[in-house]
Design an enzyme around this catalytic site. Structure first.
Site, mmCIF file in Angstrom:
data_model
loop_
_atom_site.group_PDB
_atom_site.id
_atom_site.type_symbol
_atom_site.label_atom_id
_atom_site.label_comp_id
_atom_site.label_asym_id
_atom_site.label_seq_id
_atom_site.Cartn_x
_atom_site.Cartn_y
_atom_site.Cartn_z
ATOM 1 N N HIS A 51 0.682 -1.240 -0.045
ATOM 2 C CA HIS A 51 -0.157 0.165 -0.048
ATOM 3 C C HIS A 51 0.761 1.387 0.033
ATOM 4 O O HIS A 51 0.517 2.346 -0.509
ATOM 5 C CB HIS A 51 -0.977 -0.064 1.376
ATOM 6 C CG HIS A 51 -1.840 -1.220 1.155
ATOM 7 N ND1 HIS A 51 -3.387 -0.985 0.529
ATOM 8 C CD2 HIS A 51 -1.810 -2.387 1.602
ATOM 9 C CE1 HIS A 51 -3.990 -2.004 0.840
ATOM 10 N NE2 HIS A 51 -2.919 -2.974 0.990
ATOM 11 N N HIS B 37 -6.176 -5.034 11.685
ATOM 12 C CA HIS B 37 -5.534 -5.564 10.464
ATOM 13 C C HIS B 37 -3.999 -6.179 11.141
ATOM 14 O O HIS B 37 -3.852 -6.098 12.229
ATOM 15 C CB HIS B 37 -5.045 -4.421 9.257
ATOM 16 C CG HIS B 37 -4.560 -5.306 8.124
ATOM 17 N ND1 HIS B 37 -4.928 -6.356 7.570
ATOM 18 C CD2 HIS B 37 -3.572 -4.617 7.307
ATOM 19 C CE1 HIS B 37 -4.180 -6.613 6.626
ATOM 20 N NE2 HIS B 37 -3.224 -5.544 6.418
ATOM 21 N N ASP C 181 -7.335 -2.646 4.341
ATOM 22 C CA ASP C 181 -7.177 -4.152 4.655
ATOM 23 C C ASP C 181 -7.744 -4.080 6.051
ATOM 24 O O ASP C 181 -7.232 -3.510 6.982
ATOM 25 C CB ASP C 181 -5.800 -4.362 4.736
ATOM 26 C CG ASP C 181 -5.121 -4.408 3.005
ATOM 27 O OD1 ASP C 181 -5.922 -4.026 2.472
ATOM 28 O OD2 ASP C 181 -4.049 -4.835 3.080
ATOM 29 N N ASP D 200 -12.122 -4.944 0.483
ATOM 30 C CA ASP D 200 -10.971 -5.960 0.497
ATOM 31 C C ASP D 200 -11.389 -7.334 0.216
ATOM 32 O O ASP D 200 -12.175 -7.939 0.852
ATOM 33 C CB ASP D 200 -10.221 -5.688 1.835
ATOM 34 C CG ASP D 200 -9.042 -6.853 2.041
ATOM 35 O OD1 ASP D 200 -8.677 -7.555 1.136
ATOM 36 O OD2 ASP D 200 -8.591 -6.888 3.323
ATOM 37 N N HIS E 252 -0.237 -18.600 12.969
ATOM 38 C CA HIS E 252 -0.511 -17.203 11.969
ATOM 39 C C HIS E 252 -1.958 -17.177 11.782
ATOM 40 O O HIS E 252 -2.637 -18.255 11.434
ATOM 41 C CB HIS E 252 0.150 -17.316 10.674
ATOM 42 C CG HIS E 252 -0.065 -16.121 10.001
ATOM 43 N ND1 HIS E 252 0.580 -14.898 10.428
ATOM 44 C CD2 HIS E 252 -0.852 -15.913 8.894
ATOM 45 C CE1 HIS E 252 0.037 -14.060 9.406
ATOM 46 N NE2 HIS E 252 -0.583 -14.685 8.576
ATOM 47 N N HIS F 215 -6.896 -10.385 6.927
ATOM 48 C CA HIS F 215 -7.883 -9.980 5.812
ATOM 49 C C HIS F 215 -9.254 -10.745 6.350
ATOM 50 O O HIS F 215 -9.318 -12.000 6.507
ATOM 51 C CB HIS F 215 -7.567 -10.527 4.550
ATOM 52 C CG HIS F 215 -6.364 -9.795 4.217
ATOM 53 N ND1 HIS F 215 -6.290 -8.251 3.498
ATOM 54 C CD2 HIS F 215 -5.052 -10.126 4.312
ATOM 55 C CE1 HIS F 215 -5.001 -7.990 3.256
ATOM 56 N NE2 HIS F 215 -4.290 -8.883 3.746
ATOM 57 N N HIS G 169 -8.523 -5.103 -4.084
ATOM 58 C CA HIS G 169 -7.457 -5.718 -3.392
ATOM 59 C C HIS G 169 -7.776 -7.330 -3.771
ATOM 60 O O HIS G 169 -8.190 -8.136 -2.560
ATOM 61 C CB HIS G 169 -7.449 -5.298 -1.847
ATOM 62 C CG HIS G 169 -6.231 -5.869 -1.139
ATOM 63 N ND1 HIS G 169 -5.690 -7.080 -0.941
ATOM 64 C CD2 HIS G 169 -5.387 -4.939 -0.727
ATOM 65 C CE1 HIS G 169 -4.745 -7.127 -0.326
ATOM 66 N NE2 HIS G 169 -4.260 -5.734 -0.180
#
Ligand SMILES: [Zn+2]
Ligand SMILES: [Zn+2]
Length: 551
Positions: A75, A138, A160, A193, A363, A367, A389
């Site tokens: 971005h 985010h 996002d 997004d 993780h 999004h 996106h």
């Protein structure tokens, strides 16, 4: 009749990366993000891909600013290139500006811009628009959705985002404000997004990653732990640091961007790690390895990164062995799977234990998935919807969700890079296209690489090169020496002597048969004759480079 508003998409619609749009009213343009993309496997030697700035260059005098939704490279990473040619102020949160500033400073372009920090919930006059900055959660702190109050009503962009019901910093995606805008004014156009529009369900909270990491740390208590994540993922770093400190580990950073970002976030009060708990890897000294936690860059398998070098036992500071546990707290971005796989394999070869997203929960995406997207649409209730996106398939899935959520028939517009949309009292229509090809940047980052160069590289990589050298008499055009043929990557010369002899004959005959003796003409004849032979005999199309010397 109110002024029309135009939106020109310069990147991010049809690929994940190089997000950039231009929003225009009364002849004034405000950019919405200006990002870069990392190259794919079929782009040899390319380091970065940028939006095509041709159209912006033509409108340079009309660009009055750039709004950054957040600090990720896809971005903000294009600004250090665009600012060479254009000059405008940049608006964003403090952290976003801090991250963007690093690169712009490295490029020596600070004088070309100014950094205008905005607060959560603030509305700022930028050119012809009142731009409202709405907090969203985010994978980097301080992200924004933006509401552009225009002559054609509210144009909203999600940025996002995700819904985290228990975010690390307590900063929620502000659905309340989005709902209030819908009630007060209505949302004319929403851009959303699309990254996870194919994924069912709801993203997991970042906090859940922390719980899982704590278990992994517990299981590996007696070992040195090296953990890699994005250097901008401040909340992930916070959780890692908290767990490490609980276990009495000293935290060492590895990788320049990790060190810089931790410093930046600490200075801004966004990261709370006691100074005495963090050292640079160079200052680790003889701390007991089981009391060390190294936080490293390179979670995407980037070839020159700290982690990648560790995996090939080529890191200056760390030798990986059987007493180490490496955690890749990330998920490979599409296109990076192979390089991440190689890093994981290399670490295993060195005897380490490796924990990654394929085998453990390390993780969570930043999004929104389908159920979160539906929630946003049910609150914003846009009249028109444009998915942004994402790759084309993500945009298409996002479009289907918007229809499912009640956007009227024909009011979802699947646009691609280069499309120019116009909003008038009558609705939203596509009015044209602007150049939007990939702009390739290589090595030094000093110049961009044209499509021709990239095409050459692909040919060289896949087919090889055949060079034919011939010396001719300047006056008579007779061949004095050669033709000599040198090849690389086409056929193995030692085993192809007959073929090369035949090639020499063919070139000689072509030159002798040519009706004029200009070097350019000789080159053309040589290339053509050789090309036909090469293709006939080997079914390949190497690059053919004729060199004619005059004597
Ligand atoms: Zn992002
Ligand atoms: Zn992004």
């Amino acid at each position: 009749m109110p002024q029309p508003v135009r939106i020109t998409f310069l990147g991010g619609l049809g690929e994940i990366g190089r997000n950039c749009a231009a929003i225009e009213q009364d002849g004034q343009i405000v950019l919405l993000d200006c990002g870069l993309m990392f190259p794919e496997d079929d782009m040899p030697g390319i380091d970065l891909v940028l939006p095509d700035f041709t159209w912006l260059r033509e409108r340079a005098d009309d660009v009055v600013g750039c709004v950054l939704t957040h600090g990720h490279e896809d971005h903000a990473g294009g600004l250090s290139f665009l600012l060479r040619e254009l000059s405008f102020p940049i608006y964003g949160s403090k952290l976003t500006l801090g991250l963007a500033r690093n690169r712009i400073e490295e490029a020596g372009l600070l004088a070309r811009t100014s950094f205008e920090a905005v607060e959560d919930g603030e509305t700022r006059r930028i050119g012809p628009f009142d731009v409202e900055f709405i907090p969203v959660t985010h994978s980097v702190p301080e992200g924004f959705a933006t509401a552009w109050h225009t002559a054609q009503g509210v144009v909203m962009h999600t940025g996002d985002w995700k819904l985290d019901l228990n975010p690390i910093d307590g900063r929620f995606t502000d659905l309340g404000r989005i709902g209030a805008i819908e009630v007060e004014k209505g949302v004319r156009v929403l851009m959303g997004d699309s990254t996870n529009a194919e994924s069912a369900g709801h993203t997991l909270s970042e906090r859940a990653v922390g719980h899982s990491l704590r278990q992994i740390f517990d299981q590996h208590r007696s070992r040195r732990i090296v953990i890699a994540c994005f250097a901008s993922h401040i909340h992930r770093i916070q959780q890692i640091a908290d767990i490490a400190i609980e276990q009495g580990r000293t935290i060492a950073t590895l990788g320049l961007s990790m060190k810089k970002n931790i410093r930046l976030a600490k200075d801004m009060g966004l990261l709370r790690i006691p100074d005495e708990s963090v050292v640079d890897i160079a200052d680790l000294g003889d701390v007991d390895p089981s009391k060390v936690c190294v936080i490293s860059t390179g979670s995407q398998g980037e070839p020159m990164s700290a982690l990648s070098r560790m995996s090939s036992n080529d890191n200056k500071w760390i030798r990986i062995g059987k007493d180490d546990t490496i955690i890749l707290s990330s998920h490979p971005i599409p296109g990076n799977e192979t390089s991440v796989g190689k890093v994981i394999d290399g670490l295993h070869r060195l005897g380490a234990a490796v924990v990654h997203s394929g085998i453990a929960f390390v993780h969570s995406t930043g999004h929104a998935k389908q159920e979160e997207i539906k929630t946003f649409l049910s609150v914003a209730r846009p009249e028109w919807f444009v998915p942004v996106h994402g790759e084309y398939r993500h945009l298409v899935h996002h479009a289907a969700i918007a229809y499912e959520m009640g956007v009227e028939d024909g009011k979802v517009i699947v646009s691609l890079d280069g499309d120019q949309l116009e909003i008038t009292d009558d609705g939203v229509t596509k009015i044209g296209e602007v150049p939007a090809g990939y702009l390739y940047v290589d090595g030094s980052g000093l110049g961009d690489v044209g499509h021709g160069v990239l095409r050459d590289r692909r040919v060289l990589a896949e087919e090889g090169v055949v060079v034919v050298i011939v010396t001719v008499d300047q006056k008579s055009g007779e061949i004095i020496a050669g033709p000599e043929i040198i090849t690389r990557g086409w056929v193995y010369e030692a085993e192809a002597e007959d073929l090369l002899e035949e090639a020499r004959d063919v070139v000689r005959a072509a030159i002798l048969g040519a009706d004029d003796t200009e070097p350019e003409s000789i080159k053309r004849h040589a290339r053509k004759a050789l090309g036909v032979l090469v293709n006939e005999r080997t079914k390949r199309r190497p690059m053919i480079v004729p060199v004619v010397m005059e004597a």
